[in-house]
Design a protein around this motif. Structure first.
Motif, PDB file in Angstrom:
ATOM      1  N   MET A   1       0.947  -1.023  -0.103  1.00  0.00           N
ATOM      2  CA  MET A   1       0.189   0.109  -0.082  1.00  0.00           C
ATOM      3  C   MET A   1       0.737   1.258  -0.176  1.00  0.00           C
ATOM      4  O   MET A   1       1.446   1.593   1.117  1.00  0.00           O
ATOM      5  N   ARG A   2       0.925   1.971  -1.149  1.00  0.00           N
ATOM      6  CA  ARG A   2       1.917   3.083  -1.314  1.00  0.00           C
ATOM      7  C   ARG A   2       1.342   4.370  -1.106  1.00  0.00           C
ATOM      8  O   ARG A   2       0.345   4.624  -1.787  1.00  0.00           O
ATOM      9  N   VAL A   3       2.017   5.291  -0.328  1.00  0.00           N
ATOM     10  CA  VAL A   3       1.200   6.483  -0.100  1.00  0.00           C
ATOM     11  C   VAL A   3       2.437   7.340  -0.441  1.00  0.00           C
ATOM     12  O   VAL A   3       3.457   7.273   0.024  1.00  0.00           O
ATOM     13  N   LEU A   4       2.024   8.529  -1.141  1.00  0.00           N
ATOM     14  CA  LEU A   4       3.045   9.482  -1.606  1.00  0.00           C
ATOM     15  C   LEU A   4       2.632  10.814  -0.784  1.00  0.00           C
ATOM     16  O   LEU A   4       1.624  11.643  -1.018  1.00  0.00           O
ATOM     17  N   LEU A   5       3.480  11.337  -0.117  1.00  0.00           N
ATOM     18  CA  LEU A   5       3.212  12.758   0.625  1.00  0.00           C
ATOM     19  C   LEU A   5       3.760  13.736  -0.307  1.00  0.00           C
ATOM     20  O   LEU A   5       5.106  13.636  -0.497  1.00  0.00           O
ATOM     21  N   LEU A   6       3.194  14.838  -0.922  1.00  0.00           N
ATOM     22  CA  LEU A   6       3.791  15.527  -1.822  1.00  0.00           C
ATOM     23  C   LEU A   6       3.518  17.055  -1.697  1.00  0.00           C
ATOM     24  O   LEU A   6       2.438  17.365  -1.108  1.00  0.00           O
ATOM     25  N   ASN A   7       4.532  17.983  -1.506  1.00  0.00           N
ATOM     26  CA  ASN A   7       4.429  19.222  -1.132  1.00  0.00           C
ATOM     27  C   ASN A   7       4.109  19.602   0.011  1.00  0.00           C
ATOM     28  O   ASN A   7       3.335  20.608   0.146  1.00  0.00           O
ATOM     29  N   LEU A   8       4.283  18.690   0.908  1.00  0.00           N
ATOM     30  CA  LEU A   8       3.784  19.080   2.380  1.00  0.00           C
ATOM     31  C   LEU A   8       4.604  19.909   3.199  1.00  0.00           C
ATOM     32  O   LEU A   8       5.942  19.665   3.041  1.00  0.00           O
ATOM     33  N   GLY A   9       4.154  21.065   3.805  1.00  0.00           N
ATOM     34  CA  GLY A   9       4.853  21.895   4.577  1.00  0.00           C
ATOM     35  C   GLY A   9       5.360  20.988   5.783  1.00  0.00           C
ATOM     36  O   GLY A   9       4.927  19.905   6.168  1.00  0.00           O
ATOM     37  N   GLU A  10       6.798  21.616   6.469  1.00  0.00           N
ATOM     38  CA  GLU A  10       7.095  21.059   7.740  1.00  0.00           C
ATOM     39  C   GLU A  10       5.891  20.620   8.793  1.00  0.00           C
ATOM     40  O   GLU A  10       6.056  19.702   9.332  1.00  0.00           O
ATOM     41  N   ALA A  11       5.225  21.471   9.083  1.00  0.00           N
ATOM     42  CA  ALA A  11       4.220  21.217  10.332  1.00  0.00           C
ATOM     43  C   ALA A  11       3.190  20.202   9.655  1.00  0.00           C
ATOM     44  O   ALA A  11       3.197  19.330  10.451  1.00  0.00           O
ATOM     45  N   SER A  12       2.823  20.236   8.418  1.00  0.00           N
ATOM     46  CA  SER A  12       1.739  19.232   7.972  1.00  0.00           C
ATOM     47  C   SER A  12       2.526  17.866   8.085  1.00  0.00           C
ATOM     48  O   SER A  12       1.978  16.720   8.585  1.00  0.00           O
ATOM     49  N   LEU A  13       4.010  17.728   7.491  1.00  0.00           N
ATOM     50  CA  LEU A  13       4.668  16.579   7.405  1.00  0.00           C
ATOM     51  C   LEU A  13       4.662  15.914   8.819  1.00  0.00           C
ATOM     52  O   LEU A  13       4.600  14.760   8.854  1.00  0.00           O
ATOM     53  N   GLU A  14       4.883  16.784   9.787  1.00  0.00           N
ATOM     54  CA  GLU A  14       5.341  16.290  11.093  1.00  0.00           C
ATOM     55  C   GLU A  14       3.956  15.573  11.766  1.00  0.00           C
ATOM     56  O   GLU A  14       4.033  14.718  12.571  1.00  0.00           O
ATOM     57  N   ALA A  15       2.894  16.165  11.307  1.00  0.00           N
ATOM     58  CA  ALA A  15       1.712  15.604  11.668  1.00  0.00           C
ATOM     59  C   ALA A  15       1.178  14.415  11.189  1.00  0.00           C
ATOM     60  O   ALA A  15       0.675  13.345  11.601  1.00  0.00           O
ATOM     61  N   VAL A  16       1.520  14.317   9.795  1.00  0.00           N
ATOM     62  CA  VAL A  16       1.130  13.212   9.029  1.00  0.00           C
ATOM     63  C   VAL A  16       1.920  12.009   9.078  1.00  0.00           C
ATOM     64  O   VAL A  16       1.301  10.935   9.285  1.00  0.00           O
ATOM     65  N   GLN A  17       3.270  12.093   9.204  1.00  0.00           N
ATOM     66  CA  GLN A  17       3.954  10.957   9.409  1.00  0.00           C
ATOM     67  C   GLN A  17       3.750   9.879  10.568  1.00  0.00           C
ATOM     68  O   GLN A  17       3.629   8.911  10.519  1.00  0.00           O
ATOM     69  N   PRO A  18       3.536  10.649  11.837  1.00  0.00           N
ATOM     70  CA  PRO A  18       3.230  10.049  12.860  1.00  0.00           C
ATOM     71  C   PRO A  18       1.874   9.138  12.764  1.00  0.00           C
ATOM     72  O   PRO A  18       1.596   7.923  13.379  1.00  0.00           O
ATOM     73  N   ALA A  19       0.971   9.650  12.246  1.00  0.00           N
ATOM     74  CA  ALA A  19      -0.348   9.352  12.126  1.00  0.00           C
ATOM     75  C   ALA A  19      -0.477   8.210  11.117  1.00  0.00           C
ATOM     76  O   ALA A  19      -1.427   7.261  11.336  1.00  0.00           O
ATOM     77  N   LEU A  20       0.451   8.019  10.210  1.00  0.00           N
ATOM     78  CA  LEU A  20       0.442   6.863   9.206  1.00  0.00           C
ATOM     79  C   LEU A  20       1.368   5.621   9.787  1.00  0.00           C
ATOM     80  O   LEU A  20       1.537   4.641   9.042  1.00  0.00           O
ATOM     81  N   ALA A  21       2.147   6.011  10.764  1.00  0.00           N
ATOM     82  CA  ALA A  21       3.237   5.348  10.987  1.00  0.00           C
ATOM     83  C   ALA A  21       2.694   3.711  11.772  1.00  0.00           C
ATOM     84  O   ALA A  21       1.581   3.943  12.249  1.00  0.00           O
ATOM     85  N   GLY A  22       3.427   2.760  11.207  1.00  0.00           N
ATOM     86  CA  GLY A  22       2.821   1.553  11.865  1.00  0.00           C
ATOM     87  C   GLY A  22       1.541   0.940  11.428  1.00  0.00           C
ATOM     88  O   GLY A  22       0.989   0.022  11.963  1.00  0.00           O
ATOM     89  N   GLN A  23       1.206   1.081  10.056  1.00  0.00           N
ATOM     90  CA  GLN A  23      -0.262   0.926   9.501  1.00  0.00           C
ATOM     91  C   GLN A  23       0.321  -0.036   8.186  1.00  0.00           C
ATOM     92  O   GLN A  23      -0.580  -0.265   7.623  1.00  0.00           O
ATOM     93  N   GLY A  24       1.598  -0.166   7.956  1.00  0.00           N
ATOM     94  CA  GLY A  24       1.912  -1.215   6.888  1.00  0.00           C
ATOM     95  C   GLY A  24       1.870  -0.418   5.518  1.00  0.00           C
ATOM     96  O   GLY A  24       2.084  -1.008   4.747  1.00  0.00           O
ATOM     97  N   TYR A  25       1.913   0.870   5.511  1.00  0.00           N
ATOM     98  CA  TYR A  25       2.010   1.714   4.194  1.00  0.00           C
ATOM     99  C   TYR A  25       3.644   1.729   3.734  1.00  0.00           C
ATOM    100  O   TYR A  25       4.423   1.810   4.668  1.00  0.00           O
ATOM    101  N   GLU A  26       3.916   1.823   2.330  1.00  0.00           N
ATOM    102  CA  GLU A  26       5.063   2.182   2.109  1.00  0.00           C
ATOM    103  C   GLU A  26       4.948   3.901   1.751  1.00  0.00           C
ATOM    104  O   GLU A  26       4.213   4.064   0.917  1.00  0.00           O
ATOM    105  N   ILE A  27       5.691   4.570   2.407  1.00  0.00           N
ATOM    106  CA  ILE A  27       5.458   5.917   2.430  1.00  0.00           C
ATOM    107  C   ILE A  27       6.557   6.705   1.396  1.00  0.00           C
ATOM    108  O   ILE A  27       7.933   6.390   2.064  1.00  0.00           O
ATOM    109  N   ALA A  28       6.642   7.674   0.717  1.00  0.00           N
ATOM    110  CA  ALA A  28       7.482   8.334  -0.178  1.00  0.00           C
ATOM    111  C   ALA A  28       7.306   9.855   0.091  1.00  0.00           C
ATOM    112  O   ALA A  28       6.056  10.288  -0.011  1.00  0.00           O
ATOM    113  N   THR A  29       7.954  10.616   0.425  1.00  0.00           N
ATOM    114  CA  THR A  29       7.868  12.048   0.524  1.00  0.00           C
ATOM    115  C   THR A  29       8.739  12.710  -0.509  1.00  0.00           C
ATOM    116  O   THR A  29       9.825  12.437  -0.484  1.00  0.00           O
ATOM    117  N   GLU A  30       7.910  13.483  -1.319  1.00  0.00           N
ATOM    118  CA  GLU A  30       8.468  14.161  -2.329  1.00  0.00           C
ATOM    119  C   GLU A  30       8.192  15.802  -2.439  1.00  0.00           C
ATOM    120  O   GLU A  30       7.160  15.962  -1.715  1.00  0.00           O
TER     121      GLU A  30
END
Length: 547
Positions: A1-30
């Protein structure tokens, strides 16, 4: 399950990453990707942060949604800074969902899971249809071969395509681990893997390779919890600095964010403590079950065997497929299945799944094949407990008529260090949103070897001729110990508990603990493509079997 985080600001990225952690996703940030750049990463869900009035944002979404290959298969979630008007604009651009920042981590994670549930990839549907047609055709051929020749002496030629269609084909070769229905299809389709006595198939090398693959998966999964914790700590420290230097207009909002972050961090640390307590107390009581399945010909009642030549080697055709025989000199056809069980009564009663106790149960794809010519049966049950150097033989106890639950009975006393797991069958013991802990043996043999060092793995695999020999060596090396994962209850149905603690095949039958350290469910299924969600049978379905 691939999730791409695109153009996220620093604050949003800090909130999104722990929210998705540990749920089996393959996460890329670009950042700053073009349409071709997005397509190259093949995300299933795209999370963007941009101003809807930004023409580049609008153009990217429009182009992605206009392409046939991404129109229905790529889900776009936008993070906006604002209220209803901004969210409405984002939806008008073609996004599948939109959420305002700041947001609650639990809600954001649920929204992402919803997108995975709603995906309808056309290519996957076409592939499934093609495989369904082919499976039906090959099943007809197999049934004909099993029933169209006199039973007195027939040789069964298994066609390669019948085996190649298995969803678990990546496991290949000798050691077939089964607990979920997807993996059981591979074993019971009488794959060429049953010719495991043929040294030319190099089972040792295959086992080492798959153990290394499992190691990578375990390392990825084990790091998710610490990643979320570290991210929250960093976020908390950053907010402290911002509060100290902010003017009065911004200070209140920053303080609220800081309190929320600290609360989430405290909750995560509390859940870690619960897991540690559960593992320490009940880990020795959770066993790996090794189930050996044999097959008999219905007409003659004789066991199916692997055909061998004059030198005793399995006969394999030019395509590498084994030949089966009746009444010959070859070894019996056997399949090795794995699952999890746990000690529920002092007399040695083990709770597990029905489909672990009888691995062929409710396999619709094989029903017609088995009815036409083959009957499966269990040759042996072996229970491997942590800290015990040998298996304990078991026998079938009782099977529930209402749910995927069964009991096994140990033929000798359970280990002295194993405690009975405490069951809580009350409905109020399972609460949506509450933390849960799951224990089990996902990926079976490979998962165990993945946690051992390479020297031990070489020692275990060297010269091994069958699964029982490998298991005996694993036990003697004291490598048996369950894997523990954490998650939360997503939903509670009449006969199911939906939760997101990670697991896979081999974990079926594992106990699901609530925050009080009591067993509320028995893991039985993985929902592929459902945001990492899994299912457990409420433990109340097991209480009648224990009376």
């Amino acid at each position: 399950m691939r999730v791409l985080l695109l153009n996220l600001g620093e604050a949003s990225l800090e909130a999104v990453q722990p929210a998705l952690a540990g749920q089996g996703y393959e996460i890329a940030t670009e950042n700053g990707l073009t349409v071709q750049g997005v397509l190259a990463l093949s995300p299933e869900v795209l999370v963007m942060e941009a101003t809807p009035s930004d023409l580049s944002c609008c153009g990217l979404i429009t182009q992605l949604k206009a392409r046939p290959e991404t129109d229905s298969s790529l889900k776009v979630v936008m993070v906006v800074h604002g209220g209803a008007l901004e969210r409405a604009r984002a939806l008008d651009l073609g996004t599948d969902d939109v959420i305002s920042f700041p947001f609650d981590a639990v809600e954001f994670a649920a929204r992402i899971r919803t997108q995975f549930r709603e995906r309808r990839p056309e290519e996957e549907l076409k592939t499934m249809l093609k495989y369904a047609v082919e499976r039906e055709r090959y099943a007809d051929i197999a049934v004909e071969s099993l029933s169209g020749v006199p039973a007195s002496k027939r040789r069964l030629w298994l066609i390669p395509a019948l085996f190649a269609l298995s969803a678990a084909a990546v496991l290949a070769a000798v050691f077939v681990a089964v607990s979920t229905r997807n993996s059981r299809k591979a074993t019971l389709q009488l794959r060429a893997e049953i010719a495991r006595l043929n040294s030319g198939l190099q089972p040792q090398g295959d086992l080492l390779r798959r153990a290394e693959q499992a190691r990578g998966s375990i390392e990825t999964g084990s790091g998710s919890g610490s990643t979320a914790r570290d991210s929250l700590k960093a976020q908390s420290e950053d907010l402290r600095k911002k509060v100290a230097s902010a003017d009065s207009a911004d200070a209140d909002a920053l303080k609220r964010q800081l309190l929320d972050t600290q609360s989430r961090l405290a909750q995560l640390e509390k859940e870690d403590k619960i897991a540690e307590t559960v593992v320490h107390k009940y880990g020795p009581s959770v066993c790996l079950l090794h189930v050996v399945v044999g097959f008999v010909d219905k007409q003659s009642g004789r066991p199916l065997q692997v055909a061998v030549d004059a030198n005793g080697k399995p006969q394999v055709d030019d395509k590498g497929m084994a030949q089966l025989d009746l009444g010959g000199a070859g070894p019996p056809l056997q399949v090795d299945a794995f699952g999890t069980g746990f000690l529920a009564r002092a007399d040695g009663t083990i709770l597990t799944n029905h489909h672990v106790a009888e691995p062929w149960w409710q396999d619709d794809e094989l029903k017609r094949l088995l009815e036409q010519g083959v009957d499966p049966y269990v040759l042996s049950y072996e229970a491997y407990f942590p800290g015990k150097a040998a298996a304990i033989q078991a026998k079938l106890g009782r099977i529930s008529s209402e749910a995927d639950v069964a009991t096994l009975k140990l033929e000798t006393p359970p280990p002295s260090h194993a405690e009975l797991l405490e069951l809580d069958a009350r409905r109020e013991a399972s609460v949506t949103g509450e933390a849960v802990v799951l224990m089990g043996y996902p990926t079976g043999v490979e998962g165990i070897l993945a946690r051992a060092n390479s020297d031990v793995v070489q020692k275990v695999a060297s010269g091994a001729q069958d699964v029982s020999q490998v298991m005996s060596r694993i036990a003697s090396e004291q490598l048996i110990r369950p894997t523990t994962t954490q998650g939360h209850i997503g939903d509670i149905l009449k006969d199911k508990i939906v939760y997101d603690a990670a697991t896979t095949s081999g974990g079926s039958g594992g106990p699901l603990f609530n925050r009080d350290g009591k067993v509320i469910g028995i893991n039985f299924a993985i929902l592929r493509g459902f945001g990492g969600s899994n299912l457990a049978v409420p433990v109340r379905y097991a209480t009648d079997l224990l009376k």
